[in-house]
Structure formats: C-alpha cells, structure tokens
Design a protein around this motif. Structure first.
Motif, short mmCIF file in Angstrom:
data_model
loop_
_atom_site.label_atom_id
_atom_site.label_comp_id
_atom_site.label_asym_id
_atom_site.label_seq_id
_atom_site.Cartn_x
_atom_site.Cartn_y
_atom_site.Cartn_z
N GLU A 183 -42.07 1.10 46.59
CA GLU A 183 -42.37 0.36 47.81
C GLU A 183 -42.13 1.30 49.00
O GLU A 183 -41.39 2.26 48.90
N GLN A 229 -38.54 -3.94 41.84
CA GLN A 229 -39.81 -4.65 41.82
C GLN A 229 -40.19 -5.17 40.43
O GLN A 229 -41.02 -6.06 40.32
N HIS A 230 -39.61 -4.60 39.37
CA HIS A 230 -39.95 -4.96 37.98
C HIS A 230 -41.44 -4.77 37.71
O HIS A 230 -42.05 -5.55 36.97
N HIS A 231 -42.01 -3.74 38.33
CA HIS A 231 -43.41 -3.42 38.11
C HIS A 231 -43.47 -2.17 37.23
O HIS A 231 -42.62 -1.29 37.37
N ARG A 257 -45.24 0.50 37.33
CA ARG A 257 -45.27 1.75 38.10
C ARG A 257 -43.90 2.07 38.69
O ARG A 257 -43.49 3.23 38.76
#
Length: 349
Positions: free
Chosen positions: A123, A47-49, A51
């Motif tokens: 996710e 996701q490259h987020h 979190r």
C-alpha cells in the motif's frame, strides 16, 4: 489492524532506528536493524493480499540476508583485528562485505532487484515508510564506515545506481515501481558524494525524504497507482494535480525547485574533488530519470486517456488527515532552493 498493535509496531520501528543511530558496537547496531525489520513486516502484510504477502516474504529474505552479512563481517573483523567498534572496521574483507550488505539493505545497484518488486506489492502508506524511514538506519551505518571503504567502490556503486535508477523507470506504467527506481537513483547520488562531503549526503537525504513523502501522499490522496489513473486526477483536484506535477519535476532536479539544490551542490563538489568524468556521467544519468518524471507530468497535466479505467474515480476528494502534512511537505519540496546560500554557508562552517 488493531490500533494498539499498530502503536507497538510503529514504536518498535522507531526504537530499532534510534538503537542503530546510538550504537557504536556492531552487535547493538545489528539488533537495531533486526528490530526495525521485524516491526515493519506485520505492517507490510496487514492487507492479506497475495501480492502483499509476496512482497513481505521477499523483503524479509533480502533483509535477513543483509543482516547475516553484517553479522558475518563484524564477527570476521573482531576475529582478525580484535575490534567490535563500528569505527574500527579495518579488515578489507569485512569492509567490502559490510558495504555490500548495506547496499542490499538500502536497495542500491547492483543488489537493487528486490526494491521495485517489494514496493509494487505494498500500500502507498507502507511504501512511504519503506522508502523513507527504513533508509535511515542503514545510511547511518554507511556514513560511519565510509572512511574505511575503498573509494572507487563507492563511486562505482553510486554511478551504477543512478544509471539503473534512470534506466529501469523508463518503461514502467506502475507508479510505485517508478518511485522505487527514483529511490535507487537518488540513493546513488548520495553514495557518490558520501566519502567527499558527508554533510551533502545528509542534505540530499533530507530533501529526498521530503520530496518522496510529498509524491507518495499526493498519489494516496488521488488514489492513483498507474499512469492511466493519474491522468484522471485533474478532474478531482486541479490544484493538487498541478502541485503533483511540480513535485515530480522537483524529484527530477529541475530549477527553480528544491530538488535542484542537492544535484547542483553534488556536481560542484565532484568537480572540486577532481572527478569531472564522474560528475558528467551522473548528470547524464539524471536525464534518464528526468525523462520518466516528464512522462508522468505529461500524463498528469496534458492528456485525457480515452480507455475505461478499472479504478474508482470519485469526482471530489475525500478530505482526510493527510491534507495538512501534504501541504507542508509540498511547500518544502518546491520552495527551498532560495535557501541554498544559507545551506552552503552552514555546510562549510
């Protein structure tokens, strides 16, 4: 993610688990666990987020620590006892270290702290893999080394996990953290009965995977991550909302749903083994878990939250590829209790 890369990673994930299943040597089992860990890390970080990256880093550090402990314990056993076989683990230091390492890999109390934080950053689909498939390889090793492990240690870890899993989920509002604590509690039930009836543990693990998969896929279909968002899902699909409530009650272990079967059989077996106090404590900790499942059911079916939600709330669901698996798994998660006599006959034969 590129489909070819994803295919390679998922194949490696399967390979690592199968390698651990098939191994009788500690080094091969350790290699399988390492392949498993390294294959899921890019899937978690896709996701490259911030979190997601944080969750991936925490997961990598805990799994690497557990793998190092397993390698240390197996090397110690080979040095002191001259045996590399999994079934020949006999030195007390090695058996205790391996048990704690596998507990860390699975997320059992008292080394459970990483699991809710990691699951919260992922996710839902990746969280499903982490909560189901990633439990199989460490559990296979735990089943094999159980005869050599101290019996009170297993009972203590099992009871503590059921207590922490129930207590920790009481004040949560994030659904992924609630499912993480649910996972800790269910794994506690499995470890509690592992030394007395391994077949019951495998039955509990199978039903846990079915019910958890149904819960995760339902949340993914509803696009719900918090209790507030869950409260709006009845407007999108009343049928799915009703089934989701039943699946949550099945996770809580209420009859006449499938989740009642393993708890019933485990309490019966504990009583037969002369452990009525452990059975009573386990049943009481199950009430804690049941409370937060009932809280979710209440939010899902009986409330309309008046506050403005930041989440997207479409008026109808997008039909996706997960509809058929969700239907099959939900039917299994709700309707297997009538098969209990057949299951008990298979387990005793």
């Amino acid at each position: 993610m590129n489909p070819y890369v994803l295919t390679i990673l998922l194949s490696s994930l399967g390979l690592g688990t199968v390698l651990t299943f098939a191994s009788s040597h500690w080094l091969l089992a350790w290699m399988g666990l390492e392949i498993n860990t390294l294959a899921i890390i890019p899937i978690m970080a896709q996701q490259h987020h911030p979190r997601a990256i944080e969750a991936t880093t925490k997961y990598f550090l805990t799994q690497a620590t557990a793998a190092a402990m397993i390698l240390f314990a197996s090397t110690t056993n080979a040095w002191l006892m001259g045996e590399w076989e999994i079934h020949q683990l006999s030195h007390p230091l090695a058996t205790t270290t391996v048990m704690l390492a596998l507990a860390l890999k699975l997320g059992l109390a008292p080394v459970h702290f990483w699991l809710p934080e990691v699951l919260q950053g992922l996710e839902l689909t990746t969280g499903l893999i982490l909560s189901t498939w990633q439990k199989l390889a460490p559990f296979a090793l735990m089943v094999q080394v159980t005869p050599t492990i101290n019996s009170p240690l297993l009972v203590a870890i099992g009871l503590l996990s059921t207590l922490v899993g129930g207590w920790g989920g009481l004040n949560q509002t994030q659904l992924r953290k609630i499912l993480a604590y649910s996972s800790i509690a269910h794994l506690g039930w499995m470890v509690l009965i592992l030394q007395f009836a391994p077949s019951l543990t495998l039955l509990s693990l199978s039903l846990y995977i079915i019910m958890t998969s149904s819960a995760f896929l339902t949340l993914k279909t509803n696009n719900a991550l918090t209790i507030n968002t869950l409260a709006t899902s009845w407007t999108k699909s009343p049928t799915l909302a009703a089934l989701a409530a039943l699946v949550l009650l099945s996770l809580g272990g209420l009859p006449p749903l499938s989740g009642f079967m393993p708890k019933w059989l485990i309490l019966q077996e504990l009583t037969k083994q002369g452990l009525p106090l452990s059975a009573t404590l386990a049943a009481m900790t199950a009430l804690l878990s049941l409370y937060f499942y009932l809280r979710l059911c209440y939010a899902l079916t009986l409330t309309i939250y008046p506050n403005t939600l930041t989440a997207t709330a479409p008026w109808r669901l997008n039909f996706t590829m997960i509809t058929l698996p969700l239907s099959i798994i939900t039917i299994l998660a709700l309707g297997l209790l009538p098969l209990t006599p057949a299951v008990t006959a298979m387990l005793t034969s």
